[in-house]
Design a protein around this motif. Structure first.
Motif, short mmCIF file in Angstrom:
data_model
loop_
_atom_site.label_atom_id
_atom_site.label_comp_id
_atom_site.label_asym_id
_atom_site.label_seq_id
_atom_site.Cartn_x
_atom_site.Cartn_y
_atom_site.Cartn_z
N THR A 88 79.99 51.69 17.56
CA THR A 88 79.46 51.32 18.67
C THR A 88 79.17 49.73 18.72
OG1 THR A 88 77.33 51.77 18.06
CG2 THR A 88 78.41 53.40 19.24
N GLN A 89 79.44 49.18 17.58
CA GLN A 89 78.89 47.84 17.10
C GLN A 89 80.02 46.50 16.88
OE1 GLN A 89 75.44 46.93 17.34
NE2 GLN A 89 75.50 49.17 18.34
N GLY A 90 81.16 46.78 17.48
CA GLY A 90 82.07 45.96 17.10
C GLY A 90 82.85 46.08 15.64
N GLY A 91 82.69 47.26 15.24
CA GLY A 91 83.56 47.38 14.12
C GLY A 91 82.60 47.01 12.84
N GLU A 92 81.21 46.65 12.80
CA GLU A 92 80.59 46.47 11.62
C GLU A 92 79.29 47.32 11.91
OE1 GLU A 92 80.40 42.18 11.43
OE2 GLU A 92 79.03 42.17 13.12
N VAL A 93 78.95 47.73 10.68
CA VAL A 93 77.59 48.46 10.68
C VAL A 93 76.48 47.78 10.66
CG1 VAL A 93 76.09 50.00 9.32
CG2 VAL A 93 78.51 49.94 8.77
N VAL A 94 75.42 48.08 11.90
CA VAL A 94 74.24 47.21 12.01
C VAL A 94 72.98 47.65 11.44
CG1 VAL A 94 73.03 45.84 13.59
CG2 VAL A 94 75.40 45.96 13.95
N ILE A 95 72.56 47.11 10.71
CA ILE A 95 71.06 47.37 9.88
C ILE A 95 70.00 46.68 10.73
CG2 ILE A 95 69.62 47.12 8.05
CD1 ILE A 95 71.97 46.96 6.04
N GLY A 96 69.23 47.68 11.19
CA GLY A 96 68.01 47.06 11.98
C GLY A 96 66.76 47.79 11.81
N ARG A 97 65.75 47.42 12.41
CA ARG A 97 64.25 47.82 12.38
C ARG A 97 63.81 48.04 10.85
NH1 ARG A 97 65.55 47.05 17.34
NH2 ARG A 97 64.70 48.52 18.97
N VAL A 98 64.19 47.23 10.29
CA VAL A 98 63.93 47.06 8.77
C VAL A 98 62.29 46.85 8.51
CG1 VAL A 98 64.25 46.30 6.54
CG2 VAL A 98 66.10 46.14 8.10
N LEU A 99 61.63 48.08 7.73
CA LEU A 99 60.19 47.61 7.69
C LEU A 99 59.79 48.28 6.63
CD1 LEU A 99 58.68 50.35 8.25
CD2 LEU A 99 59.34 49.58 10.78
N THR A 100 58.71 47.80 5.88
CA THR A 100 57.83 48.49 4.65
C THR A 100 56.10 48.47 5.20
OG1 THR A 100 59.23 47.59 2.94
CG2 THR A 100 57.20 48.58 2.41
N ALA A 101 55.73 49.72 5.21
CA ALA A 101 54.57 50.01 5.56
C ALA A 101 53.32 49.11 4.78
CB ALA A 101 54.10 51.44 5.32
N TRP B 201 80.46 54.68 6.04
CA TRP B 201 81.58 53.77 6.67
C TRP B 201 81.96 53.12 5.55
CZ3 TRP B 201 76.36 53.81 8.52
CH2 TRP B 201 75.96 54.68 9.68
N PRO B 202 83.05 53.50 4.94
CA PRO B 202 83.60 52.59 3.69
C PRO B 202 84.55 51.54 4.28
CG PRO B 202 84.35 55.13 3.61
CD PRO B 202 83.21 54.75 4.57
N GLY B 203 84.28 50.40 3.57
CA GLY B 203 85.30 49.24 4.22
C GLY B 203 84.91 48.66 5.15
N ARG B 204 83.60 48.82 5.78
CA ARG B 204 83.18 48.00 6.95
C ARG B 204 81.99 47.05 6.45
NH1 ARG B 204 84.89 50.14 12.05
NH2 ARG B 204 86.15 51.87 11.78
N PRO B 205 82.22 45.76 7.27
CA PRO B 205 81.22 44.86 7.02
C PRO B 205 79.89 45.50 7.65
CG PRO B 205 82.56 44.17 8.78
CD PRO B 205 83.20 45.36 8.28
N ILE B 206 78.71 44.91 7.04
CA ILE B 206 77.32 45.13 7.59
C ILE B 206 76.79 43.71 8.07
CG2 ILE B 206 75.30 46.08 6.76
CD1 ILE B 206 76.50 46.87 4.18
#
Length: 170
Positions: free
Chosen positions: A89-102, A126-131
């Motif tokens: 759903t993100q053009g072929g790359e994994v998207v990391i988001g909403r990163v937080l530490t309490a 998702w092996p072989g996918r950029p992030i």
């Protein structure tokens, strides 16, 4: 689900400093109502209240496609979190988001463990996918430690300077 015996010095008690962190990488369909409430509450507390950003956090992507959620808990408390969006759903790359530490766990090294678990989860799911991630600009060096390189010019998102960063396939 894995339990990792790491000592995290939280500001709320000495007892908590010695309890293990439990890591959960969950497909959205495996989230309990309590999990979903805890992650939405912490995201709201950090992003909307603490960072004073009025934005639509519940954006329709938390429960879509193959989205996964990475949660770090200690003694039942959610201390760190991020979301992994499905590359289909993100053009072929994994998207990391909403990163937080309490707030109680900041300065403990938990954020570093969170990124290490995230990269491992991306490689496993998702092996072989950029992030890709959209980092607050002042954290460019932090994410650079994990192989992320700037791929955009700085831009404003919710009145906070951000920069697009990508980690190539290893």
């Amino acid at each position: 689900t894995r339990t990792v015996a790491t000592a995290v010095a939280c500001h709320h008690s000495e007892k908590a400093a010695t309890m293990p962190i439990t890591w959960h990488t969950l497909h959205h369909s495996a989230l309990s109502t309590r999990d979903l409430y805890a992650l939405l509450e912490l995201r709201s507390r950090v992003f909307v209240v603490e960072q004073n950003c009025a934005y639509q956090d519940v954006d329709g992507q938390d429960l879509s496609a193959d989205t996964h959620h990475l949660l770090a808990r200690q003694d039942g408390q959610l201390l760190a979190y991020l979301r992994l969006l499905d590359p289909s759903t993100q053009g072929g790359e994994v998207v990391i988001g909403r990163v937080l530490t309490a707030p109680a766990a900041r300065g403990s090294g938990l954020g570093h463990a969170l990124m290490e678990h995230a990269i491992e989860a991306c490689a496993r799911l998702w092996p072989g996918r950029p992030i890709y991630l959209s980092a607050q600009a002042h954290l460019q060096g932090y994410y650079g430690r994990y192989g992320f390189l700037a791929v955009t010019e700085p831009y404003l998102e919710d009145n906070i300077p951000h920069i697009g960063m990508r980690r190539a396939v290893a």
